[in-house]
Write a protein that holds these residues in place. Structure first.
Motif, PDB file in Angstrom:
ATOM      1  N   PHE A   1       0.820  -1.212   0.000  1.00 35.47           N
ATOM      2  CA  PHE A   1       0.000   0.000   0.000  1.00 35.47           C
ATOM      3  C   PHE A   1       0.853   1.260   0.000  1.00 35.47           C
ATOM      4  CE2 PHE A   1      -4.218  -1.828   1.848  1.00 35.47           C
ATOM      5  CZ  PHE A   1      -4.406  -2.513   0.661  1.00 35.47           C
TER       6      PHE A   1
ATOM      7  N   PHE B   1       0.499   3.887  -2.880  1.00 36.22           N
ATOM      8  CA  PHE B   1       0.103   5.241  -2.474  1.00 36.22           C
ATOM      9  C   PHE B   1       1.049   6.282  -3.066  1.00 36.22           C
ATOM     10  CE2 PHE B   1       0.023   8.903   0.384  1.00 36.22           C
ATOM     11  CZ  PHE B   1      -1.332   9.160   0.420  1.00 36.22           C
TER      12      PHE B   1
ATOM     13  N   LEU C   1      -5.884   5.453  -4.036  1.00 32.58           N
ATOM     14  CA  LEU C   1      -5.675   4.070  -3.596  1.00 32.58           C
ATOM     15  C   LEU C   1      -6.992   3.467  -3.119  1.00 32.58           C
ATOM     16  CD1 LEU C   1      -3.754   1.735  -2.945  1.00 32.58           C
ATOM     17  CD2 LEU C   1      -3.315   2.805  -0.743  1.00 32.58           C
TER      18      LEU C   1
ATOM     19  N   THR D   1      -0.532   6.638  -6.559  1.00 32.50           N
ATOM     20  CA  THR D   1      -1.955   6.935  -6.700  1.00 32.50           C
ATOM     21  C   THR D   1      -2.474   7.965  -5.708  1.00 32.50           C
ATOM     22  OG1 THR D   1      -2.566   5.107  -5.239  1.00 32.50           O
ATOM     23  CG2 THR D   1      -2.444   4.641  -7.600  1.00 32.50           C
TER      24      THR D   1
END
Length: 187
Positions: free
Chosen positions: A13, A17, A24, A20
């Protein structure tokens, strides 16, 4: 194929992240319309042989009939964990990043081939760039026709790019669609 543990999920993640941003949430909450189930399921992340896959839950349920040794791939490969334990995004996740990208860079047609051969993006080849990019941000690289070509890390901020010479590096290359030809045996 197993779910990611907490440490692995955090690494995946954090990397996503970087490219994005707050988008996300769109990746994680994306409804899946695959399979015989009338209710839309969700997409999830699964680990298979140090490779992380983005796959619908209905497909994961159907894949339980296949032995782990025989299962090669499932869904979209997002990245892989190295032997040292760090996570790297792979080129297969480009469509996922391109649709949810926070920062974008467009290349002039003359510099597209240079990027596709694995070179960094120079200021002279820059067509457009989104605002508010900070050095170190994840950037998705597009052609002027909005075709995603790859992704990398911003070497300079948007304001610094305006002042630099044409041979200065703007985006550090990480992956491009030319890898499908260069490293087809490893993908």
């Amino acid at each position: 194929m197993r779910p990611l543990d907490e440490k692995e999920t955090t690494q995946v993640f954090e990397k996503l992240f970087k490219f994005t941003g707050n988008n996300l949430k769109n990746i994680v909450e994306n409804p899946s319309h695959e399979g015989p189930d009338p209710n839309p399921g969700r997409y999830c992340f699964r680990l298979q042989k140090n490779r992380v896959h983005y796959v619908s839950e209905s497909l994961v349920k159907r894949a339980t009939n296949i032995k782990r040794e025989k299962l090669v791939s499932l869904g979209t490969q997002v990245g892989k964990f190295t032997k040292g334990g760090s996570f790297h995004l792979t080129i297969q996740c480009l469509n996922l990043l391109a649709t949810n990208a926070k920062h974008k860079v467009w290349l002039k047609p003359t510099s597209e081939m240079s990027f596709l051969y694995g070179n960094h993006v120079l200021k002279g080849g820059l067509g457009r760039i989104t605002e508010n990019i900070v050095a170190g941000d994840g950037v998705v690289v597009f052609s002027m026709a909005d075709v995603p070509l790859g992704f990398g890390i911003a070497a300079k901020s948007t304001q610094d790019c305006r002042k630099m010479d044409p041979n200065g590096i703007v985006v550090l290359h990480q992956a491009d669609i030319g890898e499908y030809l260069r490293t087809e045996d490893d993908l």
